[in-house]
Design a protein around this motif. Structure first.
Motif, PDB file in Angstrom:
ATOM      1  N   VAL A   1       0.854  -1.185   0.000  1.00 48.54           N
ATOM      2  CA  VAL A   1       0.000   0.000   0.000  1.00 48.54           C
ATOM      3  C   VAL A   1       0.889   1.234   0.000  1.00 48.54           C
ATOM      4  O   VAL A   1       1.879   1.307   0.738  1.00 48.54           O
ATOM      5  N   LEU A   2       0.575   2.191  -0.888  1.00 50.10           N
ATOM      6  CA  LEU A   2       1.283   3.465  -0.958  1.00 50.10           C
ATOM      7  C   LEU A   2       0.305   4.558  -0.524  1.00 50.10           C
ATOM      8  O   LEU A   2      -0.701   4.801  -1.207  1.00 50.10           O
ATOM      9  N   ILE A   3       0.583   5.203   0.616  1.00 51.48           N
ATOM     10  CA  ILE A   3      -0.310   6.228   1.156  1.00 51.48           C
ATOM     11  C   ILE A   3       0.297   7.591   0.884  1.00 51.48           C
ATOM     12  O   ILE A   3       1.346   7.943   1.435  1.00 51.48           O
ATOM     13  N   ASP A   4      -0.368   8.382   0.034  1.00 56.98           N
ATOM     14  CA  ASP A   4       0.128   9.709  -0.332  1.00 56.98           C
ATOM     15  C   ASP A   4      -0.497  10.770   0.583  1.00 56.98           C
ATOM     16  O   ASP A   4      -1.520  10.547   1.216  1.00 56.98           O
ATOM     17  N   GLU A   5       0.139  11.963   0.619  1.00 54.65           N
ATOM     18  CA  GLU A   5      -0.303  13.075   1.476  1.00 54.65           C
ATOM     19  C   GLU A   5      -0.509  12.588   2.915  1.00 54.65           C
ATOM     20  O   GLU A   5      -1.454  12.980   3.592  1.00 54.65           O
ATOM     21  N   CYS A   6       0.397  11.728   3.374  1.00 53.34           N
ATOM     22  CA  CYS A   6       0.205  11.053   4.659  1.00 53.34           C
ATOM     23  C   CYS A   6       0.319  12.011   5.850  1.00 53.34           C
ATOM     24  O   CYS A   6      -0.184  11.715   6.925  1.00 53.34           O
ATOM     25  N   SER A   7       0.969  13.157   5.652  1.00 50.53           N
ATOM     26  CA  SER A   7       1.083  14.113   6.751  1.00 50.53           C
ATOM     27  C   SER A   7      -0.281  14.642   7.177  1.00 50.53           C
ATOM     28  O   SER A   7      -0.483  15.033   8.325  1.00 50.53           O
ATOM     29  N   GLN A   8      -1.255  14.635   6.252  1.00 45.82           N
ATOM     30  CA  GLN A   8      -2.598  15.116   6.569  1.00 45.82           C
ATOM     31  C   GLN A   8      -3.502  14.027   7.126  1.00 45.82           C
ATOM     32  O   GLN A   8      -4.628  14.303   7.519  1.00 45.82           O
ATOM     33  N   ALA A   9      -3.028  12.800   7.140  1.00 46.26           N
ATOM     34  CA  ALA A   9      -3.841  11.681   7.640  1.00 46.26           C
ATOM     35  C   ALA A   9      -3.579  11.468   9.123  1.00 46.26           C
ATOM     36  O   ALA A   9      -2.434  11.410   9.562  1.00 46.26           O
ATOM     37  N   SER A  10      -4.645  11.352   9.889  1.00 47.49           N
ATOM     38  CA  SER A  10      -4.495  11.037  11.308  1.00 47.49           C
ATOM     39  C   SER A  10      -3.979   9.611  11.459  1.00 47.49           C
ATOM     40  O   SER A  10      -3.976   8.829  10.505  1.00 47.49           O
ATOM     41  N   ILE A  11      -3.561   9.264  12.659  1.00 47.32           N
ATOM     42  CA  ILE A  11      -2.995   7.945  12.916  1.00 47.32           C
ATOM     43  C   ILE A  11      -3.950   6.836  12.496  1.00 47.32           C
ATOM     44  O   ILE A  11      -3.573   5.912  11.760  1.00 47.32           O
ATOM     45  N   THR A  12      -5.194   6.916  12.945  1.00 46.49           N
ATOM     46  CA  THR A  12      -6.130   5.824  12.655  1.00 46.49           C
ATOM     47  C   THR A  12      -6.643   5.868  11.221  1.00 46.49           C
ATOM     48  O   THR A  12      -6.995   4.828  10.662  1.00 46.49           O
ATOM     49  N   LEU A  13      -6.663   7.047  10.599  1.00 46.50           N
ATOM     50  CA  LEU A  13      -7.072   7.121   9.198  1.00 46.50           C
ATOM     51  C   LEU A  13      -6.020   6.443   8.321  1.00 46.50           C
ATOM     52  O   LEU A  13      -6.357   5.664   7.424  1.00 46.50           O
ATOM     53  N   ALA A  14      -4.754   6.701   8.591  1.00 46.76           N
ATOM     54  CA  ALA A  14      -3.683   6.034   7.847  1.00 46.76           C
ATOM     55  C   ALA A  14      -3.712   4.536   8.100  1.00 46.76           C
ATOM     56  O   ALA A  14      -3.440   3.729   7.197  1.00 46.76           O
ATOM     57  N   LEU A  15      -4.049   4.155   9.315  1.00 48.84           N
ATOM     58  CA  LEU A  15      -4.083   2.736   9.659  1.00 48.84           C
ATOM     59  C   LEU A  15      -5.137   1.988   8.852  1.00 48.84           C
ATOM     60  O   LEU A  15      -4.976   0.794   8.554  1.00 48.84           O
TER      61      LEU A  15
END
Length: 613
Positions: free
Chosen positions: A354-368
Motif C-alpha cells: 500500500v502506498l499512502i500519499d499526502e500522509c502528513s494530513q492523515a491522522s494515525i487511525t485514518l492512515a491505519l
C-alpha cells in the motif's frame, strides 16, 4: 501487543477514540441539516434500492440514514444514481421494504465509524494477522526497509522522463521492501512524489504484486493513477470528484462499458415503465370519480408495472455488482481514498503493498485504515505541509502527535528517503522554502531559473507584475474584521480583484491563476467580486497538492496573526505558484511580529526588490 515507544498504548488509543467521537458529533450535526426523505423499495443481502424525493446523491457517495434517536447510521455506497438509487452495503442495516427514512451524505461519518471500530477491535484483540502487523508497525514495533532492488529502466511510468537520483533511491527502496517492512518517503513540493508512487506501483505490478494507491484526498490518488496504464489500473470513487482524465479508470465506467447494450436495454425499459406509470396515475385520478372499478383496475396495472421496475432494478444491480467484482478481482493496481478502501467493493480486498500519499494530513487511525489492507507499507508525505484537521483541537503540538506521518518519522525517521530536487517553480519562489523551511534539504534544478510569467505591457503603476520579479509582497494597509466565525479585509479584497482582472486583460487565463487566503469569509468576498467560475478562489487548506502559474495570497489578518502565521499553512501558500507569487498583506502588522516565517518572507522579498506599496 508488543512493546513500543508509546508508553501506554491502551490509554493512547482510548484518547484517540474519545477525540474521534467528539469530532463525529460535530460532523453529525452538519450532516443532519442537509437531508432528503426517501422510501425503501427493496432490500437484499448486500444491496438496498431507495426512492428519494429529489436526486441528491451521486454515484460513489457514501450515505447514511437518520435514526429516531437523531444519530446517523451508515448504509453504504451509491452504485447507481438518480431519484431511485442503489446502495451497496456490507452490514445489517435494519431497513424494511416500504419504510420511509431520512438520508444524508455520510462519508466523513463513516470514516469516523471505521476508525472507532478499528480501535475497538484493537483493544479487544480481534485483528487478523495482517491487521495486527500493521498496528504493531504503527506503534513503533516494525522495521524500516533498507534493501534496494536496482531499476533496469530509469524512466518514469510514462517512459518520457528520467528519474533523478533521489527518486530512483525511493523507488528502489520500495521495491526492496519485505513483508512487515515500512518506508517513509519525504516529498516536499515539486520534488516528484507522484512520479515516484506511479513508477513504484508499475514496477511492483510487473513483479506480480497487487498494489493499493490511497490517500485522504481524491486528487492525490488521481494524480498517481493518471500516470499509469488504464488497462491495469482501477479507480474506485465518485465520478464527479475525480479528475476528468481519470474517468476511464473508474470502476463504474469500466463496468458499464463491459455490460454495454445489455445494461442500456434494462435502463431503457425502466425509463419507459416510469413514464407509463406517470401517465397511468393521471388517468387513474380521472377515473376515480367516474368508475371505482376502472380506477382499481388501473391501480392494479400500476402495481404490476412497479413490481416489474423493481425486478429490473434487481437484475441491473446484480449485473453491475457481478461485473464490478470481476474487475476488482483482476485489477493489479487500485486507487481509492482511505475511507473508500474499507467500504464495498474493496472492504474484503487485500494487497501486497500500500502506498499512502499526502500522509502528513492523515491522522494515525485514518492512515491505519490503509495500512491494514497490505503486508508492506509506504508512507509518502511532507511534515512541513498541512497536518490533520480536527475541529475540536487548536493545539498544533497535539495535532502533530496525531499525524500518522509525524508519528512514524519519530519511530522510523532514520531510515527515511528524501526527494531532493525541485522541478516546478521559479527558483526564487521555491528558494525561500528551501532555505527557511527545509534547511537546504531540497534545491531547484537549473531549469527552474527560466520559469517566468509571459506577459508584456503591464501597467506602469503595477510594476510588481514584471515577469522578472517572480516573488512579490504588495503592502496594502487595510484592517481585518470579524465576519461570522471568520475574518475578512476589504482593502485586500479590492487589491486582489484588481490584480486578477489586470492579469486576465494581459492574457493570463483564469484557470492558470489561483487566489488563496487562510479565511473562508475573505475567500467568499473575493469570489463574489470576481464572479469567475474558472478562476479558483479557495482557502490555503484546500490547495495542498495543487499548483498554478500565478498564485495571489491574501494574508487578510492585521491584528491577531496566530492562525495565518502557522508555518505549515504558510509553506503551502508559498509553494503553489509556478511562475509568479504575489502576497498581499499589511507589512506593518507583519513587522511587529519580528520573527517567524511570515516575517522572514517579507525580509526575503525586500532583499530581492520584490516589495511594493
Amino acid at each position: 501487543m508488543s512493546k513500543s515507544p508509546i508508553e501506554d498504548e491502551r490509554k493512547f488509543l482510548l484518547g484517540i477514540r474519545d477525540l474521534l467521537r467528539r469530532e463525529r458529533e460535530v460532523e453529525k450535526r452538519e450532516a443532519y441539516e442537509d437531508r432528503v426523505r426517501a422510501r425503501v423499495l427493496d432490500v437484499t443481502e448486500d444491496l438496498v434500492t431507495l426512492e428519494c424525493k429529489f436526486p441528491m446523491f451521486r454515484e460513489g457517495d457514501i450515505i447514511g440514514c437518520i435514526t429516531q434517536e437523531g444519530d446517523v447510521k451508515p448504509i453504504g455506497s451509491v452504485l447507481a444514481e438518480g431519484t431511485v438509487i442503489t446502495v451497496g452495503t456490507n452490514r445489517e442495516i435494519g431497513l424494511e421494504e416500504g419504510q420511509s427514512i431520512d438520508l444524508c451524505k455520510g462519508e466523513v461519518l463513516v470514516g469516523y465509524d471505521l476508525q472507532i471500530s478499528l480501535i475497538d477491535r484493537i483493544l479487544n484483540d480481534e485483528l487478523d494477522d495482517l491487521e495486527r502487523d500493521a498496528v504493531l508497525c504503527l506503534f513503533g514495533g516494525g522495521n524500516t526497509g533498507t534493501k534496494r532492488i536496482s531499476l533496469s529502466d530509469k524512466l518514469d511510468s510514462t517512459g518520457k522522463i528520467e528519474l533523478d537520483e533521489s527518486q530512483i533511491e525511493a523507488v528502489e527502496r520500495i521495491l526492496g521492501l519485505g513483508d512487515r517492512e515500512l518506508l517513509i518517503v519525504v516529498g516536499p513540493p515539486g520534488t516528484g512524489k507522484t512520479r515516484v508512487i506511479a513508477k513504484a506501483a508499475l514496477e511492483l505490478r510487473k513483479r506480480g504484486e497487487r498494489v493499493l494507491i490511497t490517500s485522504h484526498t481524491n486528487r492525490a490518488v488521481d494524480n498517481a493513477l493518471e500516470a499509469l496504464p488504464v488497462e491495469i489500473s482501477l479507480r474506485v470513487g465518485r465520478p464527479e470528484r475525480v479528475l476528468k482524465g481519470i474517468r476511464p479508470y473508474l470502476l463504474s465506467y469500466k463496468a458499464r462499458t463491459a455490460l454495454g447494450s445489455r445494461l442500456e436495454q434494462i435502463e431503457s425499459q425502466i425509463s419507459k415503465l416510469k413514464k407509463e406509470i406517470k401517465g397511468l396515475h393521471g388517468l387513474a385520478e380521472e377515473w376515480k370519480r367516474v368508475s371505482r372499478e376502472k380506477y382499481n383496475e388501473l391501480k392494479g396495472t400500476i402495481k404490476g408495472k412497479i413490481k416489474r421496475i423493481r425486478d429490473l432494478y434487481k437484475e441491473r444491480n446484480k449485473m453491475l455488482v457481478d461485473e464490478s467484482k470481476k474487475l476488482v478481482e483482476k485489477a493489479g493496481i487500485m486507487g481509492s481514498t482511505l475511507i473508500k478502501s474499507n467500504m464495498p467493493p474493496l472492504h474484503l480486498e487485500r494487497f501486497d503493498t500500500v502506498l499512502i500519499d499526502e500522509c502528513s494530513q492523515a491522522s494515525i487511525t485514518l492512515a491505519l485504515l490503509g495500512m491494514i489492507k497490505a503486508r508492506k507499507w509506504v508512507l509518502v508525505g511532507d511534515h512541513k505541509q498541512l497536518l490533520p484537521v480536527f475541529k475540536s483541537i487548536r493545539d498544533k503540538r497535539l495535532v502533530e502527535k496525531l499525524s500518522a506521518f509525524c508519528l512514524m518519522r519519530e519511530f522510523y525517521g532514520k531510515g527515511e528517503v528524501w526527494l531532493r530536487k525541485h522541478y516546478r517553480s521559479n527558483s526564487r519562489i521555491i528558494n525561500f522554502s528551501c532555505r527557511y523551511v527545509y534547511n537546504g534539504m531540497i534545491s531547484p534544478v537549473k531549469e527552474c531559473d527560466g520559469i517566468k510569467l509571459e506577459i508584456r505591457n503591464y501597467p506602469r503603476e503595477m510594476e510588481f507584475l514584471n515577469p522578472d520579479i517572480p516573488v512579490v509582497f504588495l503592502d496594502v494597509r487595510g484592517e481585518d474584521f470579524v465576519e461570522g466565525r471568520s475574518r475578512a479585509n476589504r482593502a485586500e479584497v479590492e487589491a486582489v480583484v484588481r490584480i486578477a482582472r489586470t492579469l486576465k486583460r494581459l492574457g493570463i487565463r483564469s484557470e492558470r491563476m489561483g487566489i488563496i487566503t487562510p479565511y473562508k469569509a475573505q475567500r467568499n468576498r473575493i469570489a463574489e467580486e470576481l464572479k469567475d467560475e474558472k478562476l479558483e478562489v479557495n482557502t490555503v487548506d484546500s490547495f495542498q497538492g495543487r499548483e498554478k502559474d500565478v498564485i495571489i495570497f491574501s494574508i487578510t489578518s492585521t491584528g491577531n496573526m496566530d492562525f495565518v502565521s502557522d508555518e505549515n499553512r504558510l509553506n503551502v501558500a508559498f509553494t503553489r505558484a509556478r511562475r509568479k507569487l504575489i502576497v498581499v498583506g499589511n507589512a506593518e502588522s507583519i513587522e511587529k511580529m519580528s520573527g517567524g516565517l511570515l516575517y522572514n518572507y517579507l525580509m526575503y522579498v525586500r532583499n530581492l526588490n520584490g516589495f511594493f506599496k
